[in-house]
Design a protein around this motif. Structure first.
Motif: not given
Length: 307
Positions: A12-15, A65-74
């Motif tokens: 999970d890249k966002s993690q 990806g774009r969604d991962k940036v948003i996940e990190v923000y959240n």
């Protein structure tokens, strides 16, 4: 293997990026934490020079990806202890609906992607002046600018169908949760576009698209026609897929260089500049960064996150 290396191997890249941010904060770093799309840092070449106008202390973090940036923000937003740190989040709009006003802490391009900041007539004029050495009063400047306008318009007509089809896939994915079944390259599929300085034309139709992408989500003829009409309302160099727009720019420049050294059909003046091998998307983003457009909303965003 270090802890950070173990994290980078996680799925999970966002993690992973979130944990990298946490590690930075544990070292009491003071500066702007910048969260970008991608895994190679290709967006950095556009954003970093503009960020450095407002701060010299910054830490780039790649999210995927774009969604991962948003996940990190959240993820970060869940922890009030990180409120004291300066943070900036950057994403491309792509073919998605614009973010809601409450997501104002994330910068979203007003066009498809950062590459679209590189392909306007204004930017091409800058390339003519600063890379090719043709002032605005030179015959070559006017000649090449006219050629650029003509070929870019033809390119947009040629790539409209493919952009509309792909935009339909993204809309279906966002509304119904169906994966697109498509992975696009930096350039249009081979053979789709006939490209020369004399003309640009389309060499495909919807049946050819389906044969090249057999796993793609089904798009109805009605939805495709609606999307074509919708996209035709806007400045195409802003709303069409950014990597294809950059492909047009680099391919056009390469043809100009070739003509100036061999055929000399359009000008007898040799262009004293060379790209070496063909320019990739990432290389072009870096090479022309100083001349790319900077929208006012980006300046406003950077002022706010660095205040």
């Amino acid at each position: 293997m270090t802890y950070l290396e173990q994290l980078r191997q996680a799925r999970d890249k966002s993690q992973v990026t979130y944990q990298e941010f946490v590690l930075h904060t544990r070292q009491n770093k003071d500066g702007l934490f910048c969260f970008f799309e991608g895994t190679r840092g290709s967006d950095n070449a556009y954003y970093i020079p503009r960020i450095k106008v407002y701060t010299k202390d910054y830490y780039p973090l790649l999210c995927g990806g774009r969604d991962k940036v948003i996940e990190v923000y959240n993820l970060i937003s869940l922890h009030s202890e990180y409120d004291k740190y300066k943070k900036a989040f950057f994403i491309d709009r792509d073919f998605n609906e614009p973010l809601k006003p409450e997501d104002g802490h994330i910068f979203e391009t007003p066009c498809y992607a950062i590459e679209n900041f590189y392909v306007s007539e204004h930017v091409f004029k800058e390339i003519l002046k600063n890379f090719f050495g043709f002032s605005e009063i030179s015959n070559e400047h006017k000649l090449y600018l006219d050629l650029y306008r003509q070929r870019q318009n033809e390119f947009h007509q040629a790539i409209l169908l493919f952009n509309a089809w792909y935009a339909c896939l993204i809309e279906i994915r966002n509304k119904e949760g169906k994966q697109t079944g498509v992975r696009l390259e930096e350039k249009p599929p081979k053979g789709f576009i006939q490209f020369s300085l004399e003309s640009i034309s389309k060499n495909y139709d919807i049946n050819i698209i389906k044969s090249i992408f057999p796993n793609a989500t089904e798009v109805t003829e009605t939805d495709l026609e609606k999307k074509i009409q919708y996209l035709s309302q806007f400045d195409k160099h802003k709303v069409f897929r950014g990597k294809y727009e950059m492909y047009f720019l680099t391919a056009f420049l390469e043809l100009l260089l070739k003509d100036s050294t061999t055929e000399k059909k359009y000008s007898q003046t040799k262009i004293n500049f060379t790209f070496g091998d063909k320019l990739s998307n990432d290389q072009a983003v870096a090479l022309f960064s100083a001349y790319a457009e900077t929208p006012d909303i980006l300046d406003d965003y950077l002022k706010s996150v660095t205040a």
